[in-house]
Design a protein around this motif. Sequence first.
Motif, PDB file in Angstrom:
ATOM      1  N   LEU A  28     -20.531  74.791  50.463  1.00 19.62           N
ATOM      2  CA  LEU A  28     -21.526  73.819  50.914  1.00 19.62           C
ATOM      3  C   LEU A  28     -21.337  72.403  50.352  1.00 19.62           C
ATOM      4  O   LEU A  28     -21.729  71.435  51.000  1.00 19.62           O
ATOM      5  N   ILE A  29     -20.770  72.287  49.167  1.00 18.16           N
ATOM      6  CA  ILE A  29     -20.655  70.979  48.521  1.00 18.16           C
ATOM      7  C   ILE A  29     -19.203  70.507  48.444  1.00 18.16           C
ATOM      8  O   ILE A  29     -18.868  69.415  48.888  1.00 18.16           O
ATOM      9  N   ALA A  30     -18.332  71.331  47.871  1.00 20.65           N
ATOM     10  CA  ALA A  30     -16.954  70.896  47.630  1.00 20.65           C
ATOM     11  C   ALA A  30     -16.143  70.757  48.919  1.00 20.65           C
ATOM     12  O   ALA A  30     -15.505  69.726  49.142  1.00 20.65           O
ATOM     13  N   GLU A  31     -16.153  71.780  49.762  1.00 23.91           N
ATOM     14  CA  GLU A  31     -15.295  71.765  50.954  1.00 23.91           C
ATOM     15  C   GLU A  31     -15.533  70.553  51.850  1.00 23.91           C
ATOM     16  O   GLU A  31     -14.576  69.900  52.261  1.00 23.91           O
ATOM     17  N   PRO A  32     -16.786  70.202  52.156  1.00 21.16           N
ATOM     18  CA  PRO A  32     -16.985  69.048  53.036  1.00 21.16           C
ATOM     19  C   PRO A  32     -16.651  67.701  52.380  1.00 21.16           C
ATOM     20  O   PRO A  32     -16.526  66.698  53.069  1.00 21.16           O
ATOM     21  N   SER A  33     -16.490  67.673  51.052  1.00 19.92           N
ATOM     22  CA  SER A  33     -16.336  66.377  50.392  1.00 19.92           C
ATOM     23  C   SER A  33     -14.924  66.084  49.885  1.00 19.92           C
ATOM     24  O   SER A  33     -14.702  65.027  49.305  1.00 19.92           O
ATOM     25  N   VAL A  34     -13.980  67.008  50.091  1.00 15.23           N
ATOM     26  CA  VAL A  34     -12.610  66.777  49.625  1.00 15.23           C
ATOM     27  C   VAL A  34     -11.614  67.093  50.736  1.00 15.23           C
ATOM     28  O   VAL A  34     -11.953  67.746  51.724  1.00 15.23           O
ATOM     29  N   LEU A  93     -19.680  69.657  38.110  1.00 15.29           N
ATOM     30  CA  LEU A  93     -20.275  69.435  39.436  1.00 15.29           C
ATOM     31  C   LEU A  93     -21.016  70.679  39.922  1.00 15.29           C
ATOM     32  O   LEU A  93     -22.100  70.581  40.499  1.00 15.29           O
ATOM     33  N   ALA A  94     -20.425  71.844  39.680  1.00 14.00           N
ATOM     34  CA  ALA A  94     -21.052  73.086  40.143  1.00 14.00           C
ATOM     35  C   ALA A  94     -22.392  73.322  39.444  1.00 14.00           C
ATOM     36  O   ALA A  94     -23.389  73.641  40.098  1.00 14.00           O
ATOM     37  N   TYR A  95     -22.421  73.135  38.124  1.00 14.77           N
ATOM     38  CA  TYR A  95     -23.669  73.423  37.414  1.00 14.77           C
ATOM     39  C   TYR A  95     -24.705  72.315  37.550  1.00 14.77           C
ATOM     40  O   TYR A  95     -25.897  72.571  37.423  1.00 14.77           O
ATOM     41  N   LYS A  96     -24.275  71.112  37.868  1.00 10.34           N
ATOM     42  CA  LYS A  96     -25.244  70.074  38.237  1.00 10.34           C
ATOM     43  C   LYS A  96     -25.930  70.496  39.541  1.00 10.34           C
ATOM     44  O   LYS A  96     -27.136  70.373  39.694  1.00 10.34           O
ATOM     45  N   THR A  97     -25.136  71.034  40.453  1.00  9.29           N
ATOM     46  CA  THR A  97     -25.683  71.541  41.711  1.00  9.29           C
ATOM     47  C   THR A  97     -26.626  72.720  41.457  1.00  9.29           C
ATOM     48  O   THR A  97     -27.675  72.824  42.108  1.00  9.29           O
ATOM     49  N   ALA A  98     -26.297  73.585  40.510  1.00 12.38           N
ATOM     50  CA  ALA A  98     -27.167  74.718  40.189  1.00 12.38           C
ATOM     51  C   ALA A  98     -28.529  74.246  39.712  1.00 12.38           C
ATOM     52  O   ALA A  98     -29.554  74.838  40.058  1.00 12.38           O
ATOM     53  N   VAL A  99     -28.550  73.162  38.953  1.00  7.72           N
ATOM     54  CA  VAL A  99     -29.830  72.584  38.512  1.00  7.72           C
ATOM     55  C   VAL A  99     -30.565  72.013  39.728  1.00  7.72           C
ATOM     56  O   VAL A  99     -31.764  72.251  39.904  1.00  7.72           O
ATOM     57  N   ASP A 100     -29.845  71.269  40.572  1.00  9.01           N
ATOM     58  CA  ASP A 100     -30.463  70.682  41.771  1.00  9.01           C
ATOM     59  C   ASP A 100     -31.059  71.767  42.677  1.00  9.01           C
ATOM     60  O   ASP A 100     -32.121  71.568  43.261  1.00  9.01           O
ATOM     61  N   TRP A 101     -30.373  72.878  42.789  1.00  4.13           N
ATOM     62  CA  TRP A 101     -30.836  73.976  43.631  1.00  4.13           C
ATOM     63  C   TRP A 101     -31.843  74.873  42.908  1.00  4.13           C
ATOM     64  O   TRP A 101     -32.305  75.863  43.455  1.00  4.13           O
ATOM     65  N   LYS A 102     -32.156  74.524  41.675  1.00  8.60           N
ATOM     66  CA  LYS A 102     -33.117  75.245  40.851  1.00  8.60           C
ATOM     67  C   LYS A 102     -32.696  76.694  40.584  1.00  8.60           C
ATOM     68  O   LYS A 102     -33.518  77.590  40.466  1.00  8.60           O
ATOM     69  N   TYR A 103     -31.378  76.910  40.468  1.00  7.77           N
ATOM     70  CA  TYR A 103     -30.856  78.208  40.050  1.00  7.77           C
ATOM     71  C   TYR A 103     -30.950  78.349  38.536  1.00  7.77           C
ATOM     72  O   TYR A 103     -31.107  79.439  38.024  1.00  7.77           O
ATOM     73  N   ILE A 104     -30.779  77.214  37.843  1.00  3.22           N
ATOM     74  CA  ILE A 104     -30.898  77.207  36.391  1.00  3.22           C
ATOM     75  C   ILE A 104     -31.777  76.027  35.985  1.00  3.22           C
ATOM     76  O   ILE A 104     -31.939  75.067  36.740  1.00  3.22           O
ATOM     77  N   LYS A 105     -32.337  76.133  34.792  1.00  3.89           N
ATOM     78  CA  LYS A 105     -33.283  75.125  34.316  1.00  3.89           C
ATOM     79  C   LYS A 105     -32.581  73.889  33.754  1.00  3.89           C
ATOM     80  O   LYS A 105     -32.954  72.771  34.052  1.00  3.89           O
TER      81      LYS A 105
END
Length: 149
Positions: A28-34, A93-105
Amino acid sequence: MGIEINNETFVNEKEILSMDFIADYLKLIAEPSVKPSTFKRYQSSVKNRLIAKFGHMKSKNISGKNISHYYHELLKEGLTEEFIQYLHSILKLAYKTAVDWKYIKNDFMDNVKSPNLMKKDIETWSIDECNTFLNRMRKQKIIYLCYTI
C-alpha cells in the motif's frame, strides 16, 4: 487510559504479526511510491532479512533493543553498514506507518540508531603504476582510447 480516551490519543495496539503488517506496508505504501526495480529490492530485502527475523513476532512486541541487537548480528555476519542502513530506512518508514495506522502506540524506531559508515581506505595507483598501465593499453589502441579521453 481514561485520559488517553478523552484526549483521543488512545491506541488499542493490534495483534498483527510483523510479516502481515510489513506486507501491507509494502503493497500500500512502498510499491506505489518507488520504481519497480527499487520495489523488487525492497521485497527481497524484507523477505530475506526482516520477515525472516521478525515476521513471527507481533508488531507491538518488537522493540528498539530487538532491532539494535539484529543490526549487531548483521555486522558480525559481515554485511555492510550501507546495507544495514538500507534496512533501517525501510523499518523506519514501515513503523512510522504502523503508528499512523494505529497498529502500535509509539514509534520505537525513533530511538534506534543504524551503524555509522566506516571510512574505507582507498588504494590508488602511483604515477608509475598509471604509466605502466597506460603503456600496456597503448599497445591495444582501441582500449587505450577509453583511458586517455
